[in-house]
Design a protein around this motif. Sequence first.
Motif, PDB file in Angstrom:
ATOM      1  N   ALA A  97       5.144  16.272   4.916  1.00 20.94           N
ATOM      2  CA  ALA A  97       6.506  16.812   4.966  1.00 20.94           C
ATOM      3  C   ALA A  97       7.141  16.781   3.579  1.00 20.94           C
ATOM      4  N   ALA A  98       6.915  15.705   2.835  1.00 21.25           N
ATOM      5  CA  ALA A  98       7.447  15.612   1.481  1.00 21.25           C
ATOM      6  C   ALA A  98       6.835  16.663   0.569  1.00 21.25           C
ATOM      7  N   ASP A  99       5.580  17.017   0.827  1.00 26.18           N
ATOM      8  CA  ASP A  99       4.922  18.050   0.033  1.00 26.18           C
ATOM      9  C   ASP A  99       5.652  19.389   0.191  1.00 26.18           C
ATOM     10  N   GLU A 100       6.108  19.677   1.409  1.00 25.67           N
ATOM     11  CA  GLU A 100       6.882  20.897   1.635  1.00 25.67           C
ATOM     12  C   GLU A 100       8.238  20.813   0.940  1.00 25.67           C
ATOM     13  N   ALA A 101       8.806  19.608   0.904  1.00 27.66           N
ATOM     14  CA  ALA A 101      10.103  19.426   0.248  1.00 27.66           C
ATOM     15  C   ALA A 101      10.007  19.677  -1.253  1.00 27.66           C
ATOM     16  N   VAL A 102       8.907  19.234  -1.855  1.00 31.66           N
ATOM     17  CA  VAL A 102       8.716  19.454  -3.297  1.00 31.66           C
ATOM     18  C   VAL A 102       8.602  20.941  -3.596  1.00 31.66           C
ATOM     19  N   LYS A 103       7.922  21.673  -2.723  1.00 34.79           N
ATOM     20  CA  LYS A 103       7.780  23.115  -2.916  1.00 34.79           C
ATOM     21  C   LYS A 103       9.126  23.830  -2.830  1.00 34.79           C
ATOM     22  N   ALA A 104      10.031  23.287  -2.028  1.00 34.51           N
ATOM     23  CA  ALA A 104      11.287  23.982  -1.737  1.00 34.51           C
ATOM     24  C   ALA A 104      12.456  23.560  -2.613  1.00 34.51           C
ATOM     25  N   THR A 105      12.281  22.545  -3.455  1.00 33.79           N
ATOM     26  CA  THR A 105      13.412  22.024  -4.226  1.00 33.79           C
ATOM     27  C   THR A 105      13.006  21.732  -5.670  1.00 33.79           C
ATOM     28  N   ASN A 106      13.999  21.499  -6.499  1.00 29.97           N
ATOM     29  CA  ASN A 106      13.765  21.060  -7.883  1.00 29.97           C
ATOM     30  C   ASN A 106      13.730  19.535  -7.913  1.00 29.97           C
ATOM     31  N   SER A 107      12.735  18.988  -7.277  1.00 24.54           N
ATOM     32  CA  SER A 107      12.587  17.538  -7.214  1.00 24.54           C
ATOM     33  C   SER A 107      11.127  17.179  -7.413  1.00 24.54           C
ATOM     34  N   GLU A 108      10.899  15.910  -7.624  1.00 29.05           N
ATOM     35  CA  GLU A 108       9.533  15.412  -7.819  1.00 29.05           C
ATOM     36  C   GLU A 108       9.370  14.116  -7.046  1.00 29.05           C
ATOM     37  N   VAL A 109       8.215  13.932  -6.446  1.00 28.27           N
ATOM     38  CA  VAL A 109       7.924  12.655  -5.793  1.00 28.27           C
ATOM     39  C   VAL A 109       7.560  11.646  -6.881  1.00 28.27           C
ATOM     40  N   VAL A 110       8.361  10.579  -6.983  1.00 34.13           N
ATOM     41  CA  VAL A 110       8.109   9.585  -8.032  1.00 34.13           C
ATOM     42  C   VAL A 110       7.469   8.319  -7.487  1.00 34.13           C
ATOM     43  N   LEU A 111       7.473   8.158  -6.172  1.00 35.67           N
ATOM     44  CA  LEU A 111       6.863   6.962  -5.588  1.00 35.67           C
ATOM     45  C   LEU A 111       6.455   7.231  -4.151  1.00 35.67           C
ATOM     46  N   ILE A 112       5.240   6.813  -3.810  1.00 34.90           N
ATOM     47  CA  ILE A 112       4.787   6.808  -2.416  1.00 34.90           C
ATOM     48  C   ILE A 112       4.111   5.471  -2.161  1.00 34.90           C
ATOM     49  N   GLU A 113       4.626   4.731  -1.202  1.00 37.20           N
ATOM     50  CA  GLU A 113       4.024   3.459  -0.822  1.00 37.20           C
ATOM     51  C   GLU A 113       3.841   3.433   0.692  1.00 37.20           C
ATOM     52  N   LEU A 114       2.766   2.790   1.126  1.00 37.05           N
ATOM     53  CA  LEU A 114       2.444   2.740   2.543  1.00 37.05           C
ATOM     54  C   LEU A 114       2.450   1.289   3.017  1.00 37.05           C
ATOM     55  N   PRO A 115       3.579   0.815   3.536  1.00 38.57           N
ATOM     56  CA  PRO A 115       3.627  -0.558   4.033  1.00 38.57           C
ATOM     57  C   PRO A 115       2.791  -0.728   5.292  1.00 38.57           C
ATOM     58  N   ARG A 116       2.279  -1.907   5.490  1.00 35.65           N
ATOM     59  CA  ARG A 116       1.552  -2.232   6.728  1.00 35.65           C
ATOM     60  C   ARG A 116       2.579  -2.355   7.834  1.00 35.65           C
ATOM     61  N   ASP A 117       2.566  -1.413   8.786  1.00 38.05           N
ATOM     62  CA  ASP A 117       3.646  -1.408   9.769  1.00 38.05           C
ATOM     63  C   ASP A 117       3.213  -0.794  11.089  1.00 38.05           C
ATOM     64  N   THR A 118       3.637   0.429  11.370  1.00 41.04           N
ATOM     65  CA  THR A 118       3.474   1.104  12.662  1.00 41.04           C
ATOM     66  C   THR A 118       4.066   0.256  13.780  1.00 41.04           C
ATOM     67  N   GLU A 119       5.090  -0.531  13.459  1.00 45.63           N
ATOM     68  CA  GLU A 119       5.801  -1.345  14.449  1.00 45.63           C
ATOM     69  C   GLU A 119       4.847  -2.189  15.285  1.00 45.63           C
ATOM     70  N   GLY A 120       3.911  -2.830  14.606  1.00 43.19           N
ATOM     71  CA  GLY A 120       2.952  -3.690  15.284  1.00 43.19           C
ATOM     72  C   GLY A 120       1.639  -3.016  15.623  1.00 43.19           C
ATOM     73  N   GLY A 121       1.515  -1.715  15.371  1.00 41.67           N
ATOM     74  CA  GLY A 121       0.284  -0.999  15.666  1.00 41.67           C
ATOM     75  C   GLY A 121      -0.745  -1.145  14.562  1.00 41.67           C
ATOM     76  N   GLY A 122      -1.718  -0.218  14.530  1.00 40.95           N
ATOM     77  CA  GLY A 122      -2.835  -0.358  13.610  1.00 40.95           C
ATOM     78  C   GLY A 122      -2.694   0.389  12.297  1.00 40.95           C
ATOM     79  N   GLY A 123      -1.536   1.018  12.034  1.00 42.47           N
ATOM     80  CA  GLY A 123      -1.423   1.867  10.853  1.00 42.47           C
ATOM     81  C   GLY A 123      -0.297   1.505   9.913  1.00 42.47           C
TER      82      GLY A 123
END
Length: 272
Positions: A97-123
Amino acid sequence: MKDDLVEKLMDEVMRKMGAEAAPAAAAPAPAEKPSPRAAAPKACNLTEFVGTAIGHSVGLVIANVDPLLHEQMHIDRKYRSIGIVGARTGAGPHIFAADEAVKATNSEVVLIELPRDTEGGGGHGSLILFGAEDVSDARRAVEVTLAELERTFGDVYGTPAGHLEFQYTARASHALNKAFGAPLGQAFGITVGSPAAIGVLMADTAAKAATVVPVGYSSPARGTSFSNEVIFSFTGDSGAVRQSIIAAREVGKQLLSTLDGAEIVSSTKPYI
């Protein structure tokens, strides 16, 4: 005399009935049970608040980031404004979804982090920051991302036993390049399976189903936040990428259904 005795007995019965009825009438009526209807999301009046979306996702914007925070976050100071998207559940849906946002705006993704979460699940959960020189661009990037999540959650399938995720784009942009090393401007897809054992077989299925070029492979101890999943990413011809994803999806759904018998259904509406 018999009539007098009957009358006395009737009077005694009526007196006792009246005494028993009085406490019952005085007792307060039981309180009504609260409605089981889920509470509506609370409104937020903060100017930084943009909105919420599926996956317990929240979007925020900071118009002027404090210079000291810029330094600590290692963000280029030319990005006076930042957009923030964070979620408890979902990483792939948010990055695509963020990839589509970058295409549509004058913005840049400066950080992507993936916390261990999924509210107790496996992802994973996710934290994505957009940098922009103008606050309107940062806000717009967040808005586009939140709006796109309804679509990108279409091929996310979750059960108590695990989850499957499939994402596809015909033209990868900077968010996918930053997160997965996706070649810019080319078709790109990912398969995600949890428990990780399912992800391994899905990756092999995707690799065999069509002529694709592997880009990355992540497992619990390599490339993930020790999450119980395997992520396979690949590029190639648009039709081949889609074919590989569809083949892996069929295998994954069959395997996940064996763990608890639950019906494997889309979080929203499949788009691939």
